[in-house]
Design an enzyme around this catalytic site. Sequence first.
Site, PDB file in Angstrom:
ATOM      1  N   PHE A 172      39.456  40.824  35.923  1.00  7.84           N
ATOM      2  CA  PHE A 172      38.390  40.093  35.265  1.00  7.84           C
ATOM      3  C   PHE A 172      38.773  38.615  35.202  1.00  7.84           C
ATOM      4  O   PHE A 172      39.803  38.258  34.633  1.00  7.84           O
ATOM      5  CB  PHE A 172      38.167  40.617  33.851  1.00  7.84           C
ATOM      6  CG  PHE A 172      37.412  41.930  33.796  1.00  7.84           C
ATOM      7  CD1 PHE A 172      37.298  42.739  34.915  1.00  7.84           C
ATOM      8  CD2 PHE A 172      36.828  42.356  32.621  1.00  7.84           C
ATOM      9  CE1 PHE A 172      36.611  43.939  34.862  1.00  7.84           C
ATOM     10  CE2 PHE A 172      36.140  43.553  32.545  1.00  7.84           C
ATOM     11  CZ  PHE A 172      36.026  44.354  33.668  1.00  7.84           C
ATOM     12  N   GLU A 173      37.944  37.763  35.751  1.00  7.44           N
ATOM     13  CA  GLU A 173      38.217  36.335  35.792  1.00  7.44           C
ATOM     14  C   GLU A 173      37.039  35.563  35.195  1.00  7.44           C
ATOM     15  O   GLU A 173      36.082  36.156  34.695  1.00  7.44           O
ATOM     16  CB  GLU A 173      38.492  35.882  37.235  1.00  7.44           C
ATOM     17  CG  GLU A 173      39.685  36.582  37.876  1.00  7.44           C
ATOM     18  CD  GLU A 173      39.973  36.103  39.290  1.00  7.44           C
ATOM     19  OE1 GLU A 173      39.469  35.030  39.670  1.00  7.44           O
ATOM     20  OE2 GLU A 173      40.693  36.810  40.023  1.00  7.44           O
ATOM     21  N   GLY A 174      37.136  34.239  35.259  1.00  9.49           N
ATOM     22  CA  GLY A 174      36.040  33.393  34.787  1.00  9.49           C
ATOM     23  C   GLY A 174      35.712  33.634  33.334  1.00  9.49           C
ATOM     24  O   GLY A 174      36.559  33.521  32.454  1.00  9.49           O
TER      25      GLY A 174
END
Length: 603
Positions: free
Chosen positions: A388-390
């Site tokens: 999970f990024e951003g």
Amino acid sequence: MDRTRPLTLLLAGVLAAGGIAALTSPVARAADTELARNGGFESGLDGWNCTAGSGAVVASPVHGGTKALQATPAGSDNARCAQTVTVKPNSTYTLSGWVRGSYVYLGASGTGTTDVSTWTQSAPDWQRLATTFTTGASTTSVTVYSHGWYGTGAYHADDLSLLGPGGDPVQIPGTPTGLTVTGAPTASTVPLSWNPVSGATAYHVYVDGVRKATTAGTGATIGGLTPATSYDVQVSAANSAGESPKSPTVRATTADGGGGTPGGGLPAHALVGYLHASFANGSGYTRMADVPDSWDVINLAFGEPTSVTSGDIRFRLCPAAECPNVESPEEFKAAIKAKQAAGKKVLISIGGQNGQVQLSTTAARDAFVTSVSEIIDEYGLDGLDIDFEGHSLSLQTGDTDFRNPTSPVIVHLIQAVRTLKARYGEDFVLTMAPETFFVQLGYQYYGSGPWGGQDPRAGAYLPVIHALRDDLTLLHVQDYNSGPVMGLDNQYHSMGGADFHIAMTDMLLTGFPVAGNTERFFPALRPDQVAIGLPASPQAGNGHTAPAEVAKALDCLTRNTGCGSYRTHGTWPGLRGLMTWSINWDRYNDWQFSRNFDAYPWN
């Protein structure tokens, strides 16, 4: 403390009222003695406690002697370095010192009358600060301190002095009592508490005779432990006079980890890589059957949501128009089975740079579980990688304790992964690939902070990692595409060399106070749960590390050799290995990354 930024006009008013003596100071009486301990910092930080690990001793610049204090404010911490000094009631004292920097303070608290401080707005060179105070009728100790200001740069202090009549000597505190295991131990952590000891300013926790933690409070969670193992635990109390004898031993036993490392079956030192299975880029498409045997864990990049908040995850092979050499779904599945027959693990990786996933509702949580299960079942996969990024993970205002998260996107993700783990059992492989912003930055900042205004994503992976640590197979933080990050030495480290990987990995294997709060200590992970994440080639991402620097980092972490200026808090020959973005970029670079991994002498 008032957090309003000081104004020059306010300072002028206070000076006019005679409240601060920054320009002149009284001459000490003949009977006065020097009460500050190690005020010149020639003995390091002995006698001083700096908030959030903000203080360090440097050889330059110095005012006198060979050393001085350098303290660095960060986030909600103002880099306060203090010591408690014994004094006499109804007595006058002079506090002075030399400082450099912007908005540097010198003061005393607990005087029993009016606490005092003095400060300078700007001191490009050494400047003397001084103030006086009188103790109250029952005051027997005061705390003297220096600090900087929030969001400013590092300051320096040297030759700090407190002159006045000495009080009764500080006594070594008594031995702590009431040491007990509070709550249920996990497979890798033990929660402890004990009774407070009068006069103690710190407590040291020992496990099997080795100091594992220091805290200012009367409790700690010790991490990095082995499942189903008994440990002898003791605690001591300390202050400026010394350390008490250790408490009577308490036996603590970790929970059964279910037969070893979660999702076990990996080699002692493993190579993890991402396979661009659903898209192509400048590295080209690599078929599953063409992945070399060097790769022990293959993460399929990526499963992505139908919308940011749906929780509905979909995965499909790269379209033939984009990847002319893509295999058929049947060939892909057969190649996965062949890899698994050879002892490899194949996971679905969820998220990535473009796949924002926010499980903000229970409906999204349930859709996540259902859709991820369908992907795992259809392709016969071994588990899940969370990438999970951003803006996928963030902490709501007021969510300040990583041990008890309240933000829905965090809580629902933890619940979803636990459901998947329960569905697939002990062989389920769970890995995570957060960026440094979401993990190590938590040493300085956590969420929006106690007063708001910080980036709410700072440290947001910490509650997920902590809640799932006993189910976690591997954490491989992305040591790339990162800004400078402060390590446990309170210095900033930049990506691209061995130093960055050493400092970032040391944090995971040592543990750290979250946002500088020693009462909220993120426990260490086991070394077999940690791999270092790097780009496979210069084209793969910012922060590519040359092979010689990668070897240097591994030498330091596993052998304690070639560490350079950074000093780790341990040696971990059981470090699991390396992760890279990506298998495709490694192929593009003539397999340099995997060949160097294979050639490294782990033992």
